[in-house]
Design an enzyme around this catalytic site. Structure first.
Site, PDB file in Angstrom:
ATOM      1  CD  GLU A 168      -2.913  -1.052   2.317  1.00  0.00           C
ATOM      2  OE1 GLU A 168      -2.701  -0.255   3.243  1.00  0.00           O
ATOM      3  OE2 GLU A 168      -3.847  -1.850   2.291  1.00  0.00           O
TER       4      GLU A 168
ATOM      5  CB  CYS B  49       2.856   7.685   3.158  1.00  0.00           C
ATOM      6  SG  CYS B  49       3.274   6.532   4.463  1.00  0.00           S
TER       7      CYS B  49
ATOM      8  CB  CYS C  27       6.571  -4.934   9.545  1.00  0.00           C
ATOM      9  SG  CYS C  27       7.760  -4.140  10.638  1.00  0.00           S
TER      10      CYS C  27
ATOM     11  CB  CYS D 166       4.385  -1.877  16.664  1.00  0.00           C
ATOM     12  SG  CYS D 166       6.123  -1.541  16.345  1.00  0.00           S
TER      13      CYS D 166
ATOM     14  CB  CYS E 107       1.547  -1.555  13.674  1.00  0.00           C
ATOM     15  SG  CYS E 107       1.930  -1.487  11.920  1.00  0.00           S
TER      16      CYS E 107
ATOM     17  N   GLY F  88       6.208  -1.683   6.746  1.00  0.00           N
ATOM     18  CA  GLY F  88       7.592  -2.112   6.934  1.00  0.00           C
ATOM     19  C   GLY F  88       8.421  -1.139   7.742  1.00  0.00           C
ATOM     20  CD  GLU F  89      12.389   0.418  11.134  1.00  0.00           C
ATOM     21  OE1 GLU F  89      11.375   0.865  11.698  1.00  0.00           O
ATOM     22  OE2 GLU F  89      13.399   1.113  10.918  1.00  0.00           O
TER      23      GLU F  89
ATOM     24  CB  SER G 135       9.426   6.893   9.683  1.00  0.00           C
ATOM     25  OG  SER G 135       8.883   6.347  10.841  1.00  0.00           O
TER      26      SER G 135
ATOM     27  CB  SER H  87       7.751   4.831  15.850  1.00  0.00           C
ATOM     28  OG  SER H  87       7.343   5.066  14.545  1.00  0.00           O
ATOM     29  CG  LEU H  88      10.113   7.946  22.054  1.00  0.00           C
ATOM     30  CD1 LEU H  88      11.362   7.083  22.054  1.00  0.00           C
ATOM     31  CD2 LEU H  88      10.455   9.355  22.558  1.00  0.00           C
ATOM     32  CG  HIS H  89       4.820   5.085  19.727  1.00  0.00           C
ATOM     33  ND1 HIS H  89       4.232   6.139  19.070  1.00  0.00           N
ATOM     34  CD2 HIS H  89       5.217   4.228  18.761  1.00  0.00           C
ATOM     35  CE1 HIS H  89       4.266   5.933  17.763  1.00  0.00           C
ATOM     36  NE2 HIS H  89       4.868   4.781  17.546  1.00  0.00           N
TER      37      HIS H  89
ATOM     38  CG  ASN I  82      -6.591   6.740  12.901  1.00  0.00           C
ATOM     39  OD1 ASN I  82      -7.605   7.407  12.908  1.00  0.00           O
ATOM     40  ND2 ASN I  82      -5.419   7.219  12.538  1.00  0.00           N
TER      41      ASN I  82
ATOM     42  CB  CYS J 220       0.036   6.570  11.673  1.00  0.00           C
ATOM     43  SG  CYS J 220       0.586   8.091  10.964  1.00  0.00           S
TER      44      CYS J 220
HETATM   45  S1  SF4 Z   1       4.765   0.336  13.349  1.00  0.00           S
HETATM   46 FE1  SF4 Z   1       6.353   0.097  11.797  1.00  0.00          FE
HETATM   47  S2  SF4 Z   1       7.908  -1.191  12.804  1.00  0.00           S
HETATM   48 FE2  SF4 Z   1       6.043  -1.401  14.014  1.00  0.00          FE
HETATM   49  S3  SF4 Z   1       5.040  -3.238  13.174  1.00  0.00           S
HETATM   50 FE3  SF4 Z   1       4.194  -1.448  12.110  1.00  0.00          FE
HETATM   51  S4  SF4 Z   1       5.395  -1.252  10.242  1.00  0.00           S
HETATM   52 FE4  SF4 Z   1       6.552  -2.561  11.671  1.00  0.00          FE
END
Ligand code: SF4
Length: 340
Positions: A91, A104, A111, A115, A118, A157-158, A189, A212-214, A288, A331
């Protein structure tokens, strides 16, 4: 095997043109077709001689991605599902705003990092995207939606787990002979892969980074992002402190606030402490919810209180409006299998 010209770095394109017995400027012409003119067919590169086009096309292609699905949200955001040559899909999201048009891009199919919030993480990892597959997302969005001024590596993905392809893609997006997008308008990111951040620091790339700290508390962050076990907050901050930032640039810290998890006054204080001395700004994002997730968004008032307490401590914090929520393009909501 046929090779996509967009999978080749500039140096490899130069080598190819030289191997075909052509002068160097032909490589520039090819790049102009690929990156400035959105050309997806070698036979249409009309300022190259016919014999050269024929030679190039023997083992090469300039193919784009297949648009399997396209969905536009009420706010103008467009979510694409692009088909890859091996039948997989990713996507990509196009986000038009008054002053910028952002794409984006995804960097992996799935991934590895799971997380908690996600949708992509829940589908597991399949493979890295190639350089050409990353660049093609920008080209396809440009063909369909028009101008692209900004690119963020924040899709599926990362990015730093697909290090080489992402670094090369960022270079080509930025390069004059590539997409000619300013470094300030490109953002990579990361979920916080500290060693790759250290490596990235030595690439001489002129792009922004977002983390992505959170949460600044290790227990909370590990719950949200299991990768924190391997690279805890201190290690991540150490890597970021040594990241060479250009004049006037700051690292963006993304913080999604979850109800009762990371949104207390205490959490805000910990965040301020962790970011002390770092040139950073904070983006607070309202979650979301994804189907099946136990995490819930922080109430609006608490997000505002959180922002206030960061600001009161001298940290620049903005509440970001997540775009395209009605089409699951916001996101943490990208997941190829869920499109539709
Ligand atoms: S937030 Fe990013 S690193 Fe974490 S699972 Fe989703 S895609 Fe992977």
């Amino acid at each position: 095997m046929t090779v996509n010209l967009k999978d080749l770095t500039f140096a490899r394109q130069d080598e190819l043109i030289a191997a075909l017995g052509e002068p160097k400027f032909r490589a520039k012409q090819v790049r102009d077709w690929l990156y400035a003119k959105n050309c997806r067919d070698i036979t249409l590169m009309t300022n190259l001689s016919k014999p050269l086009r024929e030679k190039l096309a023997v083992e090469h292609t300039a193919e784009g991605l297949k648009t399997l699905h396209r969905r536009a949200a009420a706010d103008g955001t467009i979510k694409y599902l692009f088909g890859l040559a091996d039948g997989l899909s990713v996507e990509t999201v196009y986000i038009p705003e008054e002053k910028r048009k952002t794409v984006c891009v995804s960097t992996q199919v799935g991934c590895k990092f799971s997380c908690a919030f996600c949708a992509t993480g829940s589908q597991g990892f399949t493979r890295n995207l190639s350089l050409g597959e990353i660049l093609n997302q920008v080209i396809e969005a440009r063909v369909d939606a028009g101008d692209v001024t900004n690119v963020v590596f924040m899709g599926m993905g990362e990015p730093l787990d697909n290090y080489q392809a992402v670094v090369e893609a960022a270079r080509m997006l930025n390069a004059k002979e590539g997409f000619n997008i300013g470094g300030r308008r490109i953002t990579i990111s990361t979920a916080g892969l500290a060693p790759q951040i250290e490596k990235l620091a030595g690439e001489g790339l002129n792009v922004n980074i977002a983390v992505s700290l959170h949460a600044a508390d290790n227990a909370i962050r590990t719950r949200l992002m299991p990768i924190n076990k391997k690279f805890p907050v201190e290690k991540l901050m150490d890597a970021l402190t040594h990241y060479p930032l250009k004049e006037g640039r700051r690292i963006t810290m993304e913080v999604i606030l979850f109800d009762g998890v990371n949104d207390s006054a205490q959490d805000a204080k910990k965040l301020v402490r962790a970011l002390h001395g770092l040139r950073a700004k904070v983006n607070l994002i309202r979650f979301n919810p994804v189907a099946g997730a136990e995490l819930q968004p922080s109430p609006r008032e608490r997000v505002e209180q959180f922002r206030q307490s960061l600001e009161n401590s001298g940290l620049d914090a903005t509440i970001r409006i997540s775009r395209g929520g009605d089409i699951e393009a916001a996101c943490g909501q990208l997941k190829s299998a869920k499109m539709g």
